[in-house]
Scaffold this active site. Structure first.
Site, short mmCIF file in Angstrom:
data_model
loop_
_atom_site.label_atom_id
_atom_site.label_comp_id
_atom_site.label_asym_id
_atom_site.label_seq_id
_atom_site.Cartn_x
_atom_site.Cartn_y
_atom_site.Cartn_z
N PRO A 146 0.79 -1.23 0.00
CA PRO A 146 0.00 0.00 0.00
C PRO A 146 0.82 1.28 0.00
O PRO A 146 0.26 2.37 0.16
CB PRO A 146 -0.79 -0.12 1.31
CG PRO A 146 0.12 -0.88 2.21
CD PRO A 146 0.84 -1.87 1.32
N GLU A 147 2.14 1.19 -0.21
CA GLU A 147 2.99 2.37 -0.09
C GLU A 147 2.56 3.52 -0.99
O GLU A 147 2.69 4.70 -0.63
CB GLU A 147 4.45 1.99 -0.39
CG GLU A 147 5.13 1.18 0.69
CD GLU A 147 4.89 -0.32 0.58
OE1 GLU A 147 5.56 -1.08 1.28
OE2 GLU A 147 4.01 -0.72 -0.23
N ILE A 148 2.03 3.21 -2.19
CA ILE A 148 1.63 4.26 -3.12
C ILE A 148 0.56 5.16 -2.52
O ILE A 148 0.48 6.36 -2.82
CB ILE A 148 1.13 3.64 -4.46
CG1 ILE A 148 1.01 4.69 -5.55
CG2 ILE A 148 -0.18 2.89 -4.26
CD1 ILE A 148 2.33 5.22 -6.06
#
Length: 256
Positions: free
Chosen positions: A130-132
């Protein structure tokens, strides 16, 4: 919080090294957890009796990912260096690493799982980078996911930040098995397929099967570590994404 972030033990006549993430329920992959994993692998790397490693976890979730606090500019460079050091140690480990996953397997936690050889997932497992959504990207996953599931499927997960269920992960080739009890499935695999082999042959087989991939990932990982830890983290949107997450609000992107 438990006294130790990692339980370490030997099983199956000391032929199986069992590593158990021990900070439920989140099992955050922070500096202490990374150090414990790296040390355990370092200690046992030259154990000629060892056939494999089983990486498992306490609690309902494998890991919610890396520490958010360690993503801020003053800590990001150091965090990436130690996390990627662990990833490299796992990739270079001279025996198969089996990974058993229940619940959430996200972010840095998923990167650790991806560095293993085979992933055994529970029916409730979910995998995602989920870094984006935080205005960031996942350096290790950007190297490891294309190797495991192909570029197109990797692009989907890395660009969207979405999580996938265990059955979808199985279809993508991200996991090797979906079972009610992933630890039992991993142990059964070990007993049937690894325990009776020459550990010396396994060492050479791991190097032969994974050597080219390992070299590609390690070279690319150093490059992306600099991009993320020096360039991206000092952007307006990276800081905004982290602050928004901490403050539990939608991010207000400046697109720079």
């Amino acid at each position: 919080m438990t006294d130790t972030p990692l339980e370490v033990g030997l099983d199956r006549g000391a032929k199986l090294l069992r590593l158990r993430l021990n900070r439920p329920k989140a099992n955050i992959v922070d500096a202490e957890m990374i150090a414990a994993l790296s040390q355990a692998l370092k200690v046992h790397a030259e154990d000629h009796n060892l056939s494999a490693v089983l990486l498992e976890h306490a609690g309902p979730h494998f890991s919610f990912g890396a520490s958010i606090e360690e993503h801020f500019p003053d800590q990001m460079t150091g965090m990436l260096a130690v996390l990627h050091g662990l990833i490299k140690r796992m990739l270079d480990f001279p025996r198969p690493i089996l990974v058993a996953v229940r619940g959430q397997c996200l972010g840095g936690g998923m990167e650790v799982a991806l560095a293993g050889s085979l992933i055994f997932a529970a029916e409730d497992a979910r995998f995602g980078q989920p870094e984006i959504k935080l205005g960031l990207f996942a350096p290790a996953a950007s190297c490891l996911l294309p190797e495991r599931i192909g570029q197109g499927a990797a692009d989907d997960l890395l660009f969207s930040g979405r999580s996938v269920s265990a059955p979808e992960a199985m279809r993508l080739g991200l996991v090797n098995s979906v079972a009610e009890d992933p630890v039992a499935a991993a142990l059964a695999y070990f007993d049937e397929h690894l325990a009776t082999h020459s550990t010396n042959a396994l060492r050479f087989a791991v190097k032969a099967a994974r050597g080219a991939m390992t070299r590609r990932v390690m070279e690319r990982l150093d490059e992306l570590e600099k991009v993320c830890g020096q360039d991206l983290i000092n952007s307006d949107d990276a800081l905004e994404g982290l602050l928004a997450f901490q403050e539990k609000r939608p991010p207000r992107w400046k697109n720079r």
